[in-house]
Write a protein that holds these residues in place. Sequence first.
Motif, PDB file in Angstrom:
ATOM      1  N   ARG A  26      -5.634  -0.473  -3.313  1.00 23.91           N
ATOM      2  CA  ARG A  26      -4.714  -1.077  -2.260  1.00 23.91           C
ATOM      3  C   ARG A  26      -3.711  -2.179  -2.846  1.00 23.91           C
ATOM      4  NH1 ARG A  26      -8.152  -4.219   2.067  1.00 23.91           N
ATOM      5  NH2 ARG A  26      -7.979  -5.905   0.536  1.00 23.91           N
ATOM      6  N   THR A  60      -2.818   1.383   3.880  1.00 24.79           N
ATOM      7  CA  THR A  60      -2.705   0.487   5.146  1.00 24.79           C
ATOM      8  C   THR A  60      -3.522   0.841   6.220  1.00 24.79           C
ATOM      9  OG1 THR A  60      -0.714   1.551   6.053  1.00 24.79           O
ATOM     10  CG2 THR A  60      -0.360  -0.001   4.554  1.00 24.79           C
ATOM     11  N   ASN A  87      -7.349   2.567   7.429  1.00 22.12           N
ATOM     12  CA  ASN A  87      -8.788   2.161   7.194  1.00 22.12           C
ATOM     13  C   ASN A  87      -9.783   3.311   7.149  1.00 22.12           C
ATOM     14  OD1 ASN A  87     -11.426   0.592   7.318  1.00 22.12           O
ATOM     15  ND2 ASN A  87     -10.588  -0.735   8.801  1.00 22.12           N
ATOM     16  N   TYR A 142     -12.415  -4.597   2.180  1.00 23.59           N
ATOM     17  CA  TYR A 142     -11.653  -3.323   2.608  1.00 23.59           C
ATOM     18  C   TYR A 142     -11.392  -3.283   4.120  1.00 23.59           C
ATOM     19  CZ  TYR A 142     -10.570   1.514   2.955  1.00 23.59           C
ATOM     20  OH  TYR A 142      -9.955   2.704   3.368  1.00 23.59           O
ATOM     21  N   ASP A 170      -9.269  -5.739   5.382  1.00 25.18           N
ATOM     22  CA  ASP A 170      -7.841  -6.006   4.869  1.00 25.18           C
ATOM     23  C   ASP A 170      -7.334  -7.329   4.553  1.00 25.18           C
ATOM     24  OD1 ASP A 170      -5.346  -5.314   3.744  1.00 25.18           O
ATOM     25  OD2 ASP A 170      -4.246  -4.954   5.496  1.00 25.18           O
TER      26      ASP A 170
END
Length: 549
Positions: A47, A86, A88, A452, A455
């Motif tokens: 990410r 971006t 989940n 994660y 974010d």
Amino acid sequence: MKPRLKVFLVTLLSVGGPPLAYFLRYRLIAPLYFFAGDTFYYLDVARHRVAGQGFSFDGQFVTNGFHPLWEYLLVGLGRLRLVDYTQNAAPLKAIFLVDLLLLAVGAAIFCAMATRYLRRPMLAVLIVAPGLFWLITAPLVPAWFATWSFANGMESALALLGFSAALLCFPEERAGGGDWRRMAGLSVLLGLGVLARLDDVFLALPLLLLALGRAVPGKRLRQMALLSPMALMLVAYLVYNRATVGVYLPISGTAKAGFAAMDNLKSTLKFFLPVVTGDRPSALLPRPATYFGFAELGGRIVQMVLPAVLCGGELAYRMRLWRRGLNMVDAVCAGVILKAGYNFLFVQSWNQGQWYYTVSIAVVNLVLVLWLERLLDRLRVDEWAGWGGIWPGMVGYALLFLLTFNLFISARNFGGPADEVHMVQDSRAIRAKLNELGADRIIEFDDGFTSYVADVSALAGFGLALDPEASKASRAGVLLDLARARGYRVAVAHGAYADELDDQIGSAAPIGLGAFKAAEFARNKFLPLGGDGTEDHLRYYALVPVAPE
């Protein structure tokens, strides 16, 4: 249809079909039940890389605490916009499907390759569906070691795919000048396999030596040049590490490395001889001392030791035939022993995840199928063909296949990640709570899952996806000081990690926490999440500065 193609198609369906059906029924649950905890280290790094923040776990300081090929693939999927980091839940579903496809193809190629050594080609399917090694070890750790378990969001599927394709290219006879494509392909594919799982280099070395031994006299220099791509790939990787991170080997590997033979020997004795070694019942021990139960200890020992022992047995059986020449199975068996020996000497069993030995387990499954065929030869089973032909065997296999997959899924579901499912669904509430706490970054005591979901950038408290400076600070016991200097004020943990952290904070001698001490934490329950607002999935710990003595 040729037997090898039949084996390929049946294996592809056997490995890929059941998990795919499970996924279609339980879209979010499937990847969370299959993925290993360390998967989220890879996802967090991917990410940040896709967002232009380099290969970093915290979005700022570069790390190489991962095996490269799987990480590069995850980044590639993001840059091609096949995976949107971006989001989940969506990336978890997409990556599960990619991982499952790679695993099914890798397993199918491995079984197709194995038909070279079997007079009954369809026996090759037993190598991976579910795998005879799993049938032996399922009473101990039923959620590990079935081929399906390697759809785990880690490097397992790529490692199996690379080595399976390499073994398919391996020259079984003397390789003359006309086999240059096969020899070069062997080297490249082995290089990719090693970049997928770096300690699999011990599996590759005997194969390369045997391939050179197969070269036609007078052409070995040319064959050596054709086999050099793997070496060049690994050298390029090491130089890249040195230039970007300052160390040649992955930080995660160097953090685990050390002389571990005595610890692994003690763990082996505790598993096989618990009474003789004086091992006490877990009820009499504090939780930190029993964090890994008997079954998990056994699983970690078994995956390291048992494949090497069984491959040693195959080499002992084959020894009397070596005057006719070595074959590829001999070479990969030697590689399994070398890899196990390295890890036994230098990596503690606690640091070896259930994804460490994917190729080794495939090899030992091949060995077990070879033994099964030898048994069938002794029993003269072919003479019973008139008693119904192939159909009884097919019906028996179908029943075994359905039963074993259901047993495997039942084991995966038992005590499954209900908290993780809720956390993915409640990610906005988690992020809102962190904003309320003023925590734009956290010290994370799990395997990357919380950062994660929320974010948010993180420093790994228990993990190994650290940058070089943080890794040194962790080993020196001053990770908390470094975290404070970098602006971290809140630590977060969930589930079993939170329980373990609580126990270690309250211990007089915390295990692996470096500078973290009870006086430096103010423990708080996190915002209750979930349907009725009663579940406590997360806990946060405010870092309280300690007055100088």
